[in-house]
Design an enzyme around this catalytic site. Structure first.
Site, PDB file in Angstrom:
ATOM      1  N   ASP A 108     -17.201   7.681  -1.213  1.00 50.28           N
ATOM      2  CA  ASP A 108     -15.962   7.462  -0.459  1.00 50.28           C
ATOM      3  C   ASP A 108     -15.636   8.787   0.218  1.00 50.28           C
ATOM      4  OD1 ASP A 108     -13.563   6.441   0.506  1.00 50.28           O
ATOM      5  OD2 ASP A 108     -12.522   6.494  -1.433  1.00 50.28           O
TER       6      ASP A 108
ATOM      7  N   CYS B 223     -16.332   2.018   0.906  1.00 51.44           N
ATOM      8  CA  CYS B 223     -15.184   1.155   1.223  1.00 51.44           C
ATOM      9  C   CYS B 223     -14.749   1.283   2.669  1.00 51.44           C
ATOM     10  CB  CYS B 223     -14.032   1.456   0.270  1.00 51.44           C
ATOM     11  SG  CYS B 223     -13.334   3.106   0.455  1.00 51.44           S
TER      12      CYS B 223
ATOM     13  N   GLN C 266     -10.296  -3.756  -3.169  1.00 49.60           N
ATOM     14  CA  GLN C 266     -11.559  -3.239  -2.647  1.00 49.60           C
ATOM     15  C   GLN C 266     -12.693  -3.533  -3.624  1.00 49.60           C
ATOM     16  OE1 GLN C 266     -12.252  -1.433   0.352  1.00 49.60           O
ATOM     17  NE2 GLN C 266     -14.299  -1.994  -0.342  1.00 49.60           N
TER      18      GLN C 266
ATOM     19  N   ARG D 175     -13.830  -8.248   2.093  1.00 51.27           N
ATOM     20  CA  ARG D 175     -12.412  -8.059   1.782  1.00 51.27           C
ATOM     21  C   ARG D 175     -11.653  -9.359   2.026  1.00 51.27           C
ATOM     22  NH1 ARG D 175     -10.202  -2.982   1.756  1.00 51.27           N
ATOM     23  NH2 ARG D 175      -8.387  -4.093   0.937  1.00 51.27           N
TER      24      ARG D 175
ATOM     25  N   ARG E  26       0.884  -1.184   0.000  1.00 46.89           N
ATOM     26  CA  ARG E  26       0.000   0.000   0.000  1.00 46.89           C
ATOM     27  C   ARG E  26       0.907   1.215   0.000  1.00 46.89           C
ATOM     28  NH1 ARG E  26      -5.281   1.565   3.549  1.00 46.89           N
ATOM     29  NH2 ARG E  26      -6.130   0.147   1.982  1.00 46.89           N
TER      30      ARG E  26
ATOM     31  N   HIS F  89      -7.517   0.954  -6.316  1.00 51.26           N
ATOM     32  CA  HIS F  89      -7.730   0.099  -5.137  1.00 51.26           C
ATOM     33  C   HIS F  89      -8.441  -1.183  -5.600  1.00 51.26           C
ATOM     34  CE1 HIS F  89      -7.936  -1.068  -1.088  1.00 51.26           C
ATOM     35  NE2 HIS F  89      -8.781  -0.199  -0.578  1.00 51.26           N
TER      36      HIS F  89
HETATM   37  N1  NVA Z   1      -9.928   6.919  -1.221  1.00 51.70           N
HETATM   38  C1  NVA Z   1      -9.515   6.482   0.093  1.00 51.70           C
HETATM   39  C2  NVA Z   1      -9.757   5.023   0.266  1.00 51.70           C
HETATM   40  C3  NVA Z   1      -9.420   4.486   1.627  1.00 51.70           C
HETATM   41  C4  NVA Z   1      -9.608   3.015   1.755  1.00 51.70           C
HETATM   42  C5  NVA Z   1      -8.050   6.839   0.314  1.00 51.70           C
HETATM   43  O1  NVA Z   1      -7.249   6.656  -0.608  1.00 51.70           O
HETATM   44  O2  NVA Z   1      -7.736   7.309   1.405  1.00 51.70           O
HETATM   45  N1   CP Z   2     -11.245   0.107   2.642  1.00 46.61           N
HETATM   46  C1   CP Z   2      -9.957   0.014   3.030  1.00 46.61           C
HETATM   47  O1   CP Z   2      -9.039  -0.234   2.249  1.00 46.61           O
HETATM   48  O2   CP Z   2      -9.786   0.188   4.376  1.00 46.61           O
HETATM   49  P1   CP Z   2      -8.395   0.357   5.142  1.00 46.61           P
HETATM   50  O3   CP Z   2      -7.817   1.680   4.734  1.00 46.61           O
HETATM   51  O4   CP Z   2      -8.776   0.310   6.598  1.00 46.61           O
HETATM   52  O5   CP Z   2      -7.476  -0.767   4.756  1.00 46.61           O
END
Ligand code: NVA
Ligand code: CP
Length: 308
Positions: free
Chosen positions: A226, A265, A138, A293, A108, A135
């Protein structure tokens, strides 16, 4: 050939369909089991997944760890700040070292190019656990959740409200691969990357871009939003103001089909992108989505290992 899961298009539509089928079968086979017990076939016995986190996570971290346990393997977590990556060791060297030590890598990161770089140098599968661009894991969970709600993917009408971000990009890839349609309602200046819209359209998906939230939601099967401020982005007042008309509230949900479902998500910001009434309401399936997930990623892992 090495199977990386850096984006949904790498896998392709047939693989996504196979991943979804496997996820449904595996989920059904263990409904009453303790969560840490391995599936009967323990297909990843002896395998280890390394997870690199350059950003925070609750769901991705726990679901990959539990996925590996349920497949009979194990996972280890590397917070990048406490590794040599955080002190400037290259992605290329990290990829080559980890490939000698573990069986797969999940990363990540704030920069999608790092995932591609990792995949270029690794000799084990590399999985995108979220980047600034996409992502994909997800969205596999989201598709599983939609199917569980009795909805077929081809022809499905999905309405996206708010920020044109990484999650939307993966939805657009999925739309092209699985032949569903996306109505995108975002404020001026917050549109998704045109490459993802182009991919969906070139692959037979109808993608509508509008400034009108109600127009996007009218008759939709799925309403999804989101956070307005993704990890690593500035919490700009100007952006929040622009997003306000795109809040998913009961009035907006009422414009969707009566059997429409709400997805997010998570983590959610109640009172910003969604109201408590919708988030806690009967159309919301956000906690099924979060649980999925685990089930989705188990099958992504099996695909990476060539086992489905
Ligand atoms: N769009 C959000 C998703 C988090 C799971 C981010 O990138 O922070
Ligand atoms: N939806 C998601 O990816 O959650 P986290 O940021 O908690 O991993």
């Amino acid at each position: 050939m090495l199977r990386h899961f850096t984006d949904l298009v790498d896998a392709g539509g047939d693989a996504i369909a196979a991943i979804l089928n496997d996820a449904m079968d595996r989920k059904a086979a263990r409904t009453t089991w303790p969560k840490g017990r391995a599936d009967a076939d323990a297909p990843l016995q002896g395998r280890v997944l390394a997870m690199i986190f350059e950003k925070s996570s609750t769901r991705t971290r726990v679901s990959f760890d539990m996925a590996m346990r349920q497949l009979g393997g194990s996972a280890l977590i590397m917070e990048s700040g406490s590794t040599q990556l955080g002190r400037g060791e290259t992605i290329a060297d990290t990829a080559r070292v980890l490939s000698r030590m573990v069986d797969a890598i999940m990363i990540r990161t704030d920069d999608h190019a790092k995932i591609e770089e990792m995949a270029r140098h690794a000799t084990v599968p590399v999985i995108n656990g979220l980047s600034d661009q996409s992502h994909p894991c997800q969205i596999v969970a989201d598709l599983l959740t939609v199917i569980e709600q009795g909805k077929a993917l081809p022809g499905l009408e999905v309405a996206w409200l708010g920020d044109g971000n990484n999650v939307l990009h993966s939805i657009l890839e999925a739309a092209g691969l699985m032949k569903f349609n996306v109505r995108v309602a975002v404020p001026d200046g917050y549109e998704p990357d045109a490459r993802f819209v182009g991919f969906a359209r070139e692959n037979g998906s109808r993608v509508t871009l509008t400034r009108d939230a109600r127009e996007a939601v009218a008759g939709a099967d799925i309403v999804v939003t989101d956070t307005w401020v993704s990890m690593g982005q500035a919490h700009a007042e100007e952006k929040i103001r622009a997003m306000l008309p795109y809040q998913v509230n009961a009035g907006l949900m009422a414009a969707a089909r009566p059997d429409a479902r709400f997805l997010h998500c998570l983590p959610a910001h109640i009172g910003e992108e969604v109201t408590a009434e919708v988030f806690e309401g009967p159309q919301s399936v956000v906690f099924d989505e979060a649980e999925n997930r685990i089930h989705a990623q188990k099958s992504v892992l099996l695909w990476c290992f060539g086992l489905i």
